[in-house]
Design an enzyme around this catalytic site. Sequence first.
Site, PDB file in Angstrom:
ATOM      1  N   LYS A 126      49.739 -35.214 -20.240  1.00  0.00           N
ATOM      2  CA  LYS A 126      50.210 -34.188 -19.306  1.00  0.00           C
ATOM      3  C   LYS A 126      49.549 -32.843 -19.610  1.00  0.00           C
ATOM      4  CE  LYS A 126      54.580 -36.675 -18.714  1.00  0.00           C
ATOM      5  NZ  LYS A 126      55.977 -36.836 -19.179  1.00  0.00           N
ATOM      6  N   GLN A 167      60.114 -33.807 -23.079  1.00  0.00           N
ATOM      7  CA  GLN A 167      59.730 -35.220 -23.027  1.00  0.00           C
ATOM      8  C   GLN A 167      60.917 -36.118 -23.396  1.00  0.00           C
ATOM      9  OE1 GLN A 167      56.773 -36.566 -21.932  1.00  0.00           O
ATOM     10  NE2 GLN A 167      57.789 -38.545 -22.160  1.00  0.00           N
ATOM     11  N   ASP A 173      60.048 -30.714 -13.737  1.00  0.00           N
ATOM     12  CA  ASP A 173      60.111 -32.159 -13.964  1.00  0.00           C
ATOM     13  C   ASP A 173      61.334 -32.777 -13.269  1.00  0.00           C
ATOM     14  OD1 ASP A 173      58.913 -34.415 -15.094  1.00  0.00           O
ATOM     15  OD2 ASP A 173      60.198 -34.360 -16.861  1.00  0.00           O
TER      16      ASP A 173
END
Lengths: 277, 277
Positions: free
Chosen positions: B53, B97, B120
Amino acid sequence: MNKIILDGKLVAKNITETLKERVSILKTKGITPCLATILVGDDPSSETYVKMKGNACERIGIKSLRIHLPKETETADLLKTIEELNQDETVHGILLQHPVPSHIDERKAFESIDIRKDVDGVTSTGYGQTAFGFGKYPSCTPAAIMEIIKFYHLPIDGKHAVVVGRSPILGKPVSALLLNENATVTTCHSHTANLPEIVKQADILVAAVGKPNFIQGDWIKKGAVVLDAGYNKGNIGDVDYEACYENASAITPVPGGVGPVTISMLLKHTVDAAELV
Amino acid sequence: MNKIILDGKLVAKNITETLKERVSILKTKGITPCLATILVGDDPSSETYVKMKGNACERIGIKSLRIHLPKETETADLLKTIEELNQDETVHGILLQHPVPSHIDERKAFESIDIRKDVDGVTSTGYGQTAFGFGKYPSCTPAAIMEIIKFYHLPIDGKHAVVVGRSPILGKPVSALLLNENATVTTCHSHTANLPEIVKQADILVAAVGKPNFIQGDWIKKGAVVLDAGYNKGNIGDVDYEACYENASAITPVPGGVGPVTISMLLKHTVDAAELV
């Protein structure tokens, strides 16, 4: 087949009985639970609903703060009223009666309600928390439907639930609540092809479409649980009751089904909010 | 039958090309879009994902701020890190994450991300806004699935979409996005009875279950669109590709399907957030 008429008045009575006790205890601590209702304009049905809710509060000792704004009210004025109620420590719950006059940005008004006072479950944050399994105040009609199912110990886990309707206060949250209880959930709406075929698969059917007698008897699978959240003019539900009664194993009447429980959930959420202060 | 292999790399390339231009324009205004990634612990797959990413950001001119916390990190410390990033005006997006070590309250950490930086799409508020049709940053994999469908002009309105999986970042939001585009949506999961039968009804199938080759070829209706959001060890999807290819009219491969588009949606949301500053 042993058929159950799901008695919303009985479920509501059970809920409000326990609430009376909780209100008494709060009052001994100097806290009077308070629900503020905001009515904008003079729609007669809305006036009736708000009045019913206020009276239901008062019957169990919840203070009902009734705010009635003229139909010319602008969005900014409504937001100001809501903000004052957000700040008011004596107010535990805020209900903005839907619908507001069309010139008002209703969504913006709903979203401005403090999540801690969103006892009617109208904010997107409240919906998100409900869908993620930790919402305190799901929208009241969906919460009522779940209460009825649980009161009668009807199984949800692994069942196929079909929800007809996808409004933010009904179809979407009831779909989320049923999914959280491990139902397989199908959400249908005006664009759904072959609706009767899909409804026919339902072990649990929730009608939340807002069309009188819309759900037909031959759409119902033998043994299905039928929950009618419709409230159309003349006290007519979304379900053709007489016809659907035939195949259902359990069914809510209209009136006397989901409606009374909806109001008791509003009261419960208000007491919950007062206890959290 | 004209069969389409849904090429995620092509869709991703189209998205990132336009992003490069938007990043250049932002830089002329003195703004460098910045995505902060937080990795807690040393899970090798998580390390790889975060690295991918970050590298993808840098390839198109987005600054990648990589924060790596030790596996002993406590919830409070993680919340402090997130709060600093919330306050940091040079940071436009925050990605924590998943999964974090089990002693950390992951949900609490997700919820602490400022909604304006939740690129996200992990917060309940972000999910609620998405479900209500005004979310800015839906969860990236669901957003990617919608991008693929739209890139190939596959119809959604009135179609029956079946989603297998109900996680907060995949099954739930993709169900919501498909519903908003007027699909009839069935959400399935581990408690679903007769899963093959339900999948067989899908015009659009989203596999988001996290089990390699789980969806079988004979579950697929002739002409269905099959979207595989699975990413299991060894680059294996949730769909038995060879077997499901047969009946599908369109299908995503793994790798090269949903995955690349997911990363490009993360980049897009970060640029969107930087433009809103």
